[in-house]
Design an enzyme around this catalytic site. Structure first.
Site, short mmCIF file in Angstrom:
data_model
loop_
_atom_site.label_atom_id
_atom_site.label_comp_id
_atom_site.label_asym_id
_atom_site.label_seq_id
_atom_site.Cartn_x
_atom_site.Cartn_y
_atom_site.Cartn_z
CG ASP A 198 0.59 -56.28 17.42
OD1 ASP A 198 0.69 -56.48 18.65
OD2 ASP A 198 0.79 -55.18 16.89
CD GLU A 253 13.76 -56.68 19.82
OE1 GLU A 253 12.93 -57.38 19.18
OE2 GLU A 253 14.97 -56.69 19.59
CG ASN A 254 7.87 -59.96 22.68
OD1 ASN A 254 7.47 -60.77 21.83
ND2 ASN A 254 7.55 -58.68 22.61
NE ARG A 298 2.23 -55.32 13.72
CZ ARG A 298 3.31 -54.92 14.34
NH1 ARG A 298 4.38 -54.64 13.65
NH2 ARG A 298 3.34 -54.79 15.66
NE ARG A 335 5.44 -50.88 15.39
CZ ARG A 335 4.50 -50.10 15.89
NH1 ARG A 335 4.13 -48.99 15.27
NH2 ARG A 335 3.90 -50.40 17.04
CG LEU A 336 7.96 -55.56 7.97
CD1 LEU A 336 9.13 -55.78 7.02
CD2 LEU A 336 6.98 -56.73 7.83
CD GLU A 348 2.66 -58.21 -3.11
OE1 GLU A 348 2.02 -57.21 -2.75
OE2 GLU A 348 3.49 -58.20 -4.04
#
Ligand code: FPP
Length: 250
Positions: free
Chosen positions: A30, A77-78, A198, A204-205, A217
């Protein structure tokens, strides 16, 4: 083998015990858009830089001895993104897979794809098929690219496939357990991720590996994905090795 002591590039030395590596590391790549925006560049330039970072990290993962690396390249969603951005990501994937095929005999990295590949262009679909086919016998490091992937979508598809098997008399609803159900997911046969990374400061996931993340983890960093380095991966691994994993026990 042994201990990785030192630095990869700039930064403070990091110590990682190579005997206690996570088997499976997953990454949400991201921050490409913000990376580009900060430089006054189009978002596509951020994805191109992100693809280079992926190449560096995948090579380093194999060098370190990680067994599985899973990356979120394109979500269900992309598709909502502008057409030219979607096209640019698909073009980067095509380029990456073409180059991967050229280097496959040397790199010997097993490639797999998680997601519904059916809406991809025939060209990209063929490259996915070829990379999987050529590398299927390789051992050592497996890279899973999540493409048109969504965690909820994966679970729903698994449930549908299981229901179909029940209707066909090949499965029994009362005997369904977690391990059996995991066999209906895109990740069938791959152990759950031990560590999910991330970058970009989001906590968030985002629909990534929802089933598989149950005991993973989590490691978050403010760095944007194109700025993510081998050194940052070592930091994440060192951080992981300081955690106590109890899986709900004591
Ligand atoms: C998320 O950043 C990134 C993506 C949706 C695309 C990831 C794709 C690549 C790195 C390139 C191709 C992949 C491979 C494996 C060669 P974002 O655009 O949401 O960033 P932002 O939140 O800063 O806007």
């Amino acid at each position: 083998m042994g201990v990785w002591k030192g630095r990869a590039g700039r930064g403070k030395p990091v110590q990682v015990d190579l005997e206690r590596l996570p088997r499976h590391v997953a990454i949400i790549m991201d921050g490409n858009g913000r990376w580009a925006k900060r430089r006054g560049l189009p978002r596509q330039a951020g994805h191109a830089a992100g693809a280079e970072t992926f190449r560096t990290i995948a090579t380093f993962a194999k060098e370190l001895g990680l067994e599985y690396l899973t990356v979120y390249a394109f979500s269900t969603e992309n598709w909502k993104r502008p057409e030219d951005e979607v096209g640019a990501i698909m073009a980067l994937l095509e380029r990456y897979l073409r180059e991967a095929i050229d280097r496959m005999a040397r790199d010997r990295v097993k490639m797999a794809f998680f997601g519904d590949l059916s809406p991809l262009s025939p060209r990209l679909l063929e490259l996915c098929r070829q990379t999987q086919e050529i590398s299927k016998g390789y051992e050592g490091c497996q890279v899973n690219i999540c493409l048109n992937y969504g965690g909820r979508d994966e679970i729903l598809r698994g449930a549908q496939a299981f229901a179909r098997d029940c209707l066909a008399g090949k499965a029994d609803p009362d005997s369904l357990g977690g391990q059996r159900f995991a066999g209906y997911l895109y990740s069938a046969g791959v152990p759950d991720p031990d560590l999910i990374i991330r970058p970009s400061g989001e906590l968030r996931l985002s629909n990534f590996l929802l089933w598989q993340a149950a005991y993973a983890e989590l490691y978050f960093t403010e760095l944007l994905w194109p700025d993510f380095t081998k050194q940052e991966l070592l930091k994440a691994l060192a951080d992981y090795q300081r955690r106590s994993r109890r899986y709900g026990g004591v």
